[in-house]
Design a protein around this motif. Structure first.
Motif, PDB file in Angstrom:
ATOM      1  N   LEU A 111       0.814  -1.295   0.174  1.00 42.31           N
ATOM      2  CA  LEU A 111      -0.086   0.082   0.081  1.00 42.31           C
ATOM      3  C   LEU A 111       0.755   1.308  -0.051  1.00 42.31           C
ATOM      4  N   GLY A 112       2.108   1.100   0.738  1.00 45.68           N
ATOM      5  CA  GLY A 112       2.703   2.202   0.762  1.00 45.68           C
ATOM      6  C   GLY A 112       2.852   2.862   2.099  1.00 45.68           C
ATOM      7  N   LYS A 113       2.758   4.455   2.373  1.00 41.71           N
ATOM      8  CA  LYS A 113       2.831   4.813   3.922  1.00 41.71           C
ATOM      9  C   LYS A 113       1.424   4.760   4.207  1.00 41.71           C
ATOM     10  N   ALA A 114       0.925   3.685   4.652  1.00 40.22           N
ATOM     11  CA  ALA A 114      -0.332   3.498   5.379  1.00 40.22           C
ATOM     12  C   ALA A 114      -0.325   2.332   6.604  1.00 40.22           C
ATOM     13  N   SER A 115      -1.031   2.528   7.476  1.00 43.38           N
ATOM     14  CA  SER A 115      -1.022   1.651   8.413  1.00 43.38           C
ATOM     15  C   SER A 115      -2.384   0.827   8.406  1.00 43.38           C
ATOM     16  N   VAL A 116      -2.129  -0.529   8.442  1.00 41.74           N
ATOM     17  CA  VAL A 116      -3.192  -1.389   8.271  1.00 41.74           C
ATOM     18  C   VAL A 116      -3.524  -2.237   9.558  1.00 41.74           C
ATOM     19  N   THR A 117      -4.667  -2.093  10.258  1.00 39.50           N
ATOM     20  CA  THR A 117      -4.956  -2.700  11.338  1.00 39.50           C
ATOM     21  C   THR A 117      -6.426  -3.380  11.194  1.00 39.50           C
ATOM     22  N   GLY A 118      -6.370  -4.613  11.471  1.00 35.71           N
ATOM     23  CA  GLY A 118      -7.732  -5.561  11.391  1.00 35.71           C
ATOM     24  C   GLY A 118      -8.532  -4.990  10.077  1.00 35.71           C
ATOM     25  N   TYR A 119      -9.408  -4.050  10.040  1.00 36.80           N
ATOM     26  CA  TYR A 119     -10.309  -3.531   9.111  1.00 36.80           C
ATOM     27  C   TYR A 119      -9.873  -2.245   8.740  1.00 36.80           C
ATOM     28  N   CYS A 120      -9.160  -1.597   9.049  1.00 38.19           N
ATOM     29  CA  CYS A 120      -8.734  -0.155   8.891  1.00 38.19           C
ATOM     30  C   CYS A 120      -7.397   0.123   8.022  1.00 38.19           C
ATOM     31  N   ILE A 121      -7.678   0.956   6.882  1.00 35.04           N
ATOM     32  CA  ILE A 121      -6.360   1.187   6.384  1.00 35.04           C
ATOM     33  C   ILE A 121      -6.474   2.806   6.494  1.00 35.04           C
ATOM     34  N   LYS A 122      -5.646   3.286   7.302  1.00 35.38           N
ATOM     35  CA  LYS A 122      -5.054   4.657   7.345  1.00 35.38           C
ATOM     36  C   LYS A 122      -3.857   5.293   6.844  1.00 35.38           C
ATOM     37  N   PHE A 123      -4.271   6.514   6.126  1.00 37.37           N
ATOM     38  CA  PHE A 123      -2.999   7.006   5.579  1.00 37.37           C
ATOM     39  C   PHE A 123      -3.172   8.680   5.557  1.00 37.37           C
ATOM     40  N   LYS A 124      -2.057   9.466   5.379  1.00 40.41           N
ATOM     41  CA  LYS A 124      -2.374  10.909   5.505  1.00 40.41           C
ATOM     42  C   LYS A 124      -2.840  11.348   4.082  1.00 40.41           C
ATOM     43  N   THR A 125      -2.246  10.934   3.033  1.00 37.95           N
ATOM     44  CA  THR A 125      -2.829  11.564   1.844  1.00 37.95           C
ATOM     45  C   THR A 125      -2.743  10.489   0.715  1.00 37.95           C
ATOM     46  N   ILE A 156      -2.914   3.824  -4.958  1.00 32.43           N
ATOM     47  CA  ILE A 156      -4.417   3.631  -5.141  1.00 32.43           C
ATOM     48  C   ILE A 156      -4.880   2.403  -5.822  1.00 32.43           C
ATOM     49  N   ASP A 157      -3.980   1.902  -6.650  1.00 31.60           N
ATOM     50  CA  ASP A 157      -4.461   0.649  -7.278  1.00 31.60           C
ATOM     51  C   ASP A 157      -4.588  -0.486  -6.156  1.00 31.60           C
ATOM     52  N   ILE A 158      -3.579  -0.491  -5.349  1.00 32.10           N
ATOM     53  CA  ILE A 158      -3.667  -1.431  -4.258  1.00 32.10           C
ATOM     54  C   ILE A 158      -4.857  -1.191  -3.325  1.00 32.10           C
ATOM     55  N   LEU A 159      -4.944  -0.040  -3.035  1.00 34.96           N
ATOM     56  CA  LEU A 159      -6.423   0.279  -2.066  1.00 34.96           C
ATOM     57  C   LEU A 159      -7.552  -0.258  -2.914  1.00 34.96           C
ATOM     58  N   GLU A 160      -7.496  -0.050  -4.249  1.00 38.37           N
ATOM     59  CA  GLU A 160      -8.679  -0.681  -4.886  1.00 38.37           C
ATOM     60  C   GLU A 160      -8.764  -2.144  -4.757  1.00 38.37           C
ATOM     61  N   ALA A 161      -7.753  -2.536  -5.088  1.00 36.72           N
ATOM     62  CA  ALA A 161      -7.886  -4.212  -4.903  1.00 36.72           C
ATOM     63  C   ALA A 161      -8.310  -4.638  -3.567  1.00 36.72           C
ATOM     64  N   ALA A 162      -7.741  -3.867  -2.520  1.00 38.96           N
ATOM     65  CA  ALA A 162      -8.095  -4.685  -1.256  1.00 38.96           C
ATOM     66  C   ALA A 162      -9.693  -4.176  -0.964  1.00 38.96           C
ATOM     67  N   ILE A 163     -10.140  -3.093  -1.338  1.00 40.57           N
ATOM     68  CA  ILE A 163     -11.765  -2.815  -1.317  1.00 40.57           C
ATOM     69  C   ILE A 163     -12.479  -3.853  -2.144  1.00 40.57           C
ATOM     70  N   ARG A 164     -12.087  -4.355  -3.591  1.00 41.60           N
ATOM     71  CA  ARG A 164     -12.621  -5.061  -4.254  1.00 41.60           C
ATOM     72  C   ARG A 164     -12.672  -6.525  -3.472  1.00 41.60           C
ATOM     73  N   ASP A 165     -11.457  -6.862  -2.977  1.00 43.82           N
ATOM     74  CA  ASP A 165     -11.258  -7.986  -2.433  1.00 43.82           C
ATOM     75  C   ASP A 165     -12.257  -8.038  -1.013  1.00 43.82           C
ATOM     76  N   GLY A 166     -12.118  -7.269  -0.441  1.00 40.41           N
ATOM     77  CA  GLY A 166     -13.134  -6.984   0.953  1.00 40.41           C
ATOM     78  C   GLY A 166     -14.371  -7.438   0.584  1.00 40.41           C
ATOM     79  N   VAL A 167     -14.869  -6.742  -0.372  1.00 38.16           N
ATOM     80  CA  VAL A 167     -16.252  -6.858  -0.762  1.00 38.16           C
ATOM     81  C   VAL A 167     -16.528  -8.287  -1.316  1.00 38.16           C
ATOM     82  N   GLU A 168     -15.707  -8.547  -2.037  1.00 43.00           N
ATOM     83  CA  GLU A 168     -16.098 -10.114  -2.603  1.00 43.00           C
ATOM     84  C   GLU A 168     -16.208 -11.227  -1.611  1.00 43.00           C
ATOM     85  N   ILE A 169     -14.900 -11.064  -0.428  1.00 41.90           N
ATOM     86  CA  ILE A 169     -14.995 -12.065   0.764  1.00 41.90           C
ATOM     87  C   ILE A 169     -16.239 -11.665   1.478  1.00 41.90           C
ATOM     88  N   THR A 170     -16.722 -10.437   1.579  1.00 39.11           N
ATOM     89  CA  THR A 170     -17.829 -10.201   2.579  1.00 39.11           C
ATOM     90  C   THR A 170     -19.059 -10.881   1.823  1.00 39.11           C
TER      91      THR A 170
END
Length: 144
Positions: free
Chosen positions: A106-120, A126-140
């Motif tokens: 992801l880059g400069k982000a902290s990832v804990t449990g279900y939260c991805i936190k970043f400054k900007t 952003i492509d990795i964030l989009e992939a994580a969102i897609r993956d999360g929705v698919e799993i859910t």
């Protein structure tokens, strides 16, 4: 005020560059989840007391509680915080999954449990964030 208006008001109330980043994410997430339900939670409880940061929500799934009851809630959340932006990917049972699968990419982000936190947005891939969102929705969607 309807949900769309509340979301617009919330995003425009943010200082730059957070405002532009949130607008970009608010465009991206519905592209990943076409026709998703939109939510806006103002962060206040039933008595009007602030209990969390306001959240924009996307999608819908059923939270199942230990007592057998269920509640509808959003799958993806977007919120401003004091240091930047948080993206919540809810409904993944394995709390280590996001960090192990996407944390280093992801880059400069902290990832804990279900939260991805970043400054900007410029601090993350952003492509990795989009992939994580897609993956999360698919799993859910598979587990609900």
């Amino acid at each position: 005020m309807n949900v769309t208006e509340e979301i617009k008001k919330y995003i425009t109330s943010q200082p730059e560059p957070k405002r532009s980043d949130m607008q970009e994410l608010h465009r991206l997430i519905p592209q990943v989840m076409p026709k998703c339900k939109l939510w806006f939670l103002d962060g206040k409880d039933d008595k009007g007391k602030t209990v969390s940061n306001p959240n924009i929500g996307y999608g819908s799934y059923s939270i199942k509680y230990a007592d057998g009851t269920t509640r509808e809630f959003y799958q993806i959340g977007l919120s401003a915080n004091t240091t930047g932006i948080s993206v919540y990917i809810l409904g993944i049972k394995d709390k280590k999954y996001l960090a192990q699968t996407y944390g280093k990419k992801l880059g400069k982000a902290s990832v804990t449990g279900y939260c991805i936190k970043f400054k900007t947005i410029k601090d993350i891939n952003i492509d990795i964030l989009e992939a994580a969102i897609r993956d999360g929705v698919e799993i859910t969607n598979k587990t609900n």
